[in-house]
Design a protein around this motif. Structure first.
Motif, PDB file in Angstrom:
ATOM      1  N   LEU A   2       6.236  13.841  -5.740  1.00 23.10           N
ATOM      2  CA  LEU A   2       5.893  12.577  -5.102  1.00 23.10           C
ATOM      3  C   LEU A   2       6.989  12.140  -4.141  1.00 23.10           C
ATOM      4  N   THR A   3       8.238  12.436  -4.498  1.00 23.27           N
ATOM      5  CA  THR A   3       9.343  12.081  -3.608  1.00 23.27           C
ATOM      6  C   THR A   3       9.248  12.850  -2.307  1.00 23.27           C
ATOM      7  N   LEU A   4       8.907  14.130  -2.416  1.00 20.53           N
ATOM      8  CA  LEU A   4       8.757  14.958  -1.222  1.00 20.53           C
ATOM      9  C   LEU A   4       7.614  14.452  -0.348  1.00 20.53           C
ATOM     10  N   SER A   5       6.510  14.061  -0.970  1.00 23.22           N
ATOM     11  CA  SER A   5       5.386  13.528  -0.198  1.00 23.22           C
ATOM     12  C   SER A   5       5.763  12.216   0.478  1.00 23.22           C
ATOM     13  N   GLY A   6       6.516  11.399  -0.234  1.00 30.25           N
ATOM     14  CA  GLY A   6       6.963  10.148   0.362  1.00 30.25           C
ATOM     15  C   GLY A   6       7.901  10.384   1.531  1.00 30.25           C
ATOM     16  N   ALA A   7       8.773  11.386   1.402  1.00 28.92           N
ATOM     17  CA  ALA A   7       9.694  11.706   2.487  1.00 28.92           C
ATOM     18  C   ALA A   7       8.936  12.236   3.700  1.00 28.92           C
ATOM     19  N   LYS A   8       7.946  13.051   3.465  1.00 26.47           N
ATOM     20  CA  LYS A   8       7.134  13.571   4.579  1.00 26.47           C
ATOM     21  C   LYS A   8       6.387  12.439   5.280  1.00 26.47           C
ATOM     22  N   SER A   9       5.844  11.535   4.480  1.00 29.13           N
ATOM     23  CA  SER A   9       5.118  10.412   5.053  1.00 29.13           C
ATOM     24  C   SER A   9       6.050   9.530   5.877  1.00 29.13           C
ATOM     25  N   ALA A  11       8.824  10.508   7.340  1.00 27.37           N
ATOM     26  CA  ALA A  11       9.213  11.234   8.548  1.00 27.37           C
ATOM     27  C   ALA A  11       8.093  11.201   9.575  1.00 27.37           C
ATOM     28  N   ALA A  12       6.868  11.352   9.140  1.00 28.97           N
ATOM     29  CA  ALA A  12       5.737  11.314  10.065  1.00 28.97           C
ATOM     30  C   ALA A  12       5.583   9.924  10.666  1.00 28.97           C
ATOM     31  N   SER A  13       5.797   8.906   9.857  1.00 29.38           N
ATOM     32  CA  SER A  13       5.692   7.534  10.353  1.00 29.38           C
ATOM     33  C   SER A  13       6.789   7.247  11.370  1.00 29.38           C
ATOM     34  N   ALA A  14       7.991   7.738  11.112  1.00 28.87           N
ATOM     35  CA  ALA A  14       9.094   7.527  12.047  1.00 28.87           C
ATOM     36  C   ALA A  14       8.850   8.275  13.344  1.00 28.87           C
ATOM     37  N   ALA A  15       8.243   9.443  13.261  1.00 30.64           N
ATOM     38  CA  ALA A  15       7.968  10.230  14.458  1.00 30.64           C
ATOM     39  C   ALA A  15       6.905   9.539  15.320  1.00 30.64           C
ATOM     40  N   ARG A  16       5.952   8.870  14.686  1.00 28.68           N
ATOM     41  CA  ARG A  16       4.921   8.155  15.435  1.00 28.68           C
ATOM     42  C   ARG A  16       5.435   6.831  15.979  1.00 28.68           C
ATOM     43  N   GLY A  17       6.525   6.349  15.422  1.00 27.10           N
ATOM     44  CA  GLY A  17       7.053   5.074  15.873  1.00 27.10           C
ATOM     45  C   GLY A  17       6.425   3.892  15.169  1.00 27.10           C
ATOM     46  N   GLY A  18       5.565   4.148  14.206  1.00 30.66           N
ATOM     47  CA  GLY A  18       4.902   3.068  13.491  1.00 30.66           C
ATOM     48  C   GLY A  18       5.718   2.609  12.304  1.00 30.66           C
ATOM     49  N   PHE A  20       4.241   1.992   9.353  1.00 26.40           N
ATOM     50  CA  PHE A  20       3.389   2.193   8.178  1.00 26.40           C
ATOM     51  C   PHE A  20       4.228   2.792   7.056  1.00 26.40           C
ATOM     52  N   ARG A  21       4.163   2.170   5.912  1.00 25.37           N
ATOM     53  CA  ARG A  21       4.917   2.671   4.764  1.00 25.37           C
ATOM     54  C   ARG A  21       3.987   2.701   3.565  1.00 25.37           C
TER      55      ARG A  21
END
Length: 94
Positions: A2-9, A11-18, A20-21
């Protein structure tokens, strides 16, 4: 995991600039609350095996040696002549 999934999420959110958490603890609480509303057991197929009054299919019997037939002769055959015929012939030189 779950930690890995949270980290991926994250990172993806930061890459989009949004901003969303995703909140994993809230998802876990909602999942537990919904699981509490479900019945403890479900009838998947047939009757409950713990019920002593439940009907069950009859068991069949198959012999493990059913195709066996004895190949033993009724009376023993004489063995001396076949044994002598199979034995090596003695050498005449000696």
């Amino acid at each position: 995991m779950l930690t890995l999934s949270g980290a991926k999420s994250a990172a993806a959110s930061a890459a989009r600039g949004g901003q969303f958490r995703f909140h994993w603890p809230i998802l876990a609480l909602v999942t537990l609350a919904l699981c509490g509303c479900m019945p403890a057991t479900t009838q998947i197929a047939g009757a409950d095996p713990a019920d002593p009054a439940a009907r069950a299919a009859r068991t069949g019997y198959r012999s493990t040696i059913a195709p066996y037939t004895s190949l033993r002769p009724a009376a023993p055959a004489p063995w001396r002549d076949p044994n002598d015929a199979a034995a090596p012939q003695p050498k005449q030189d000696r």
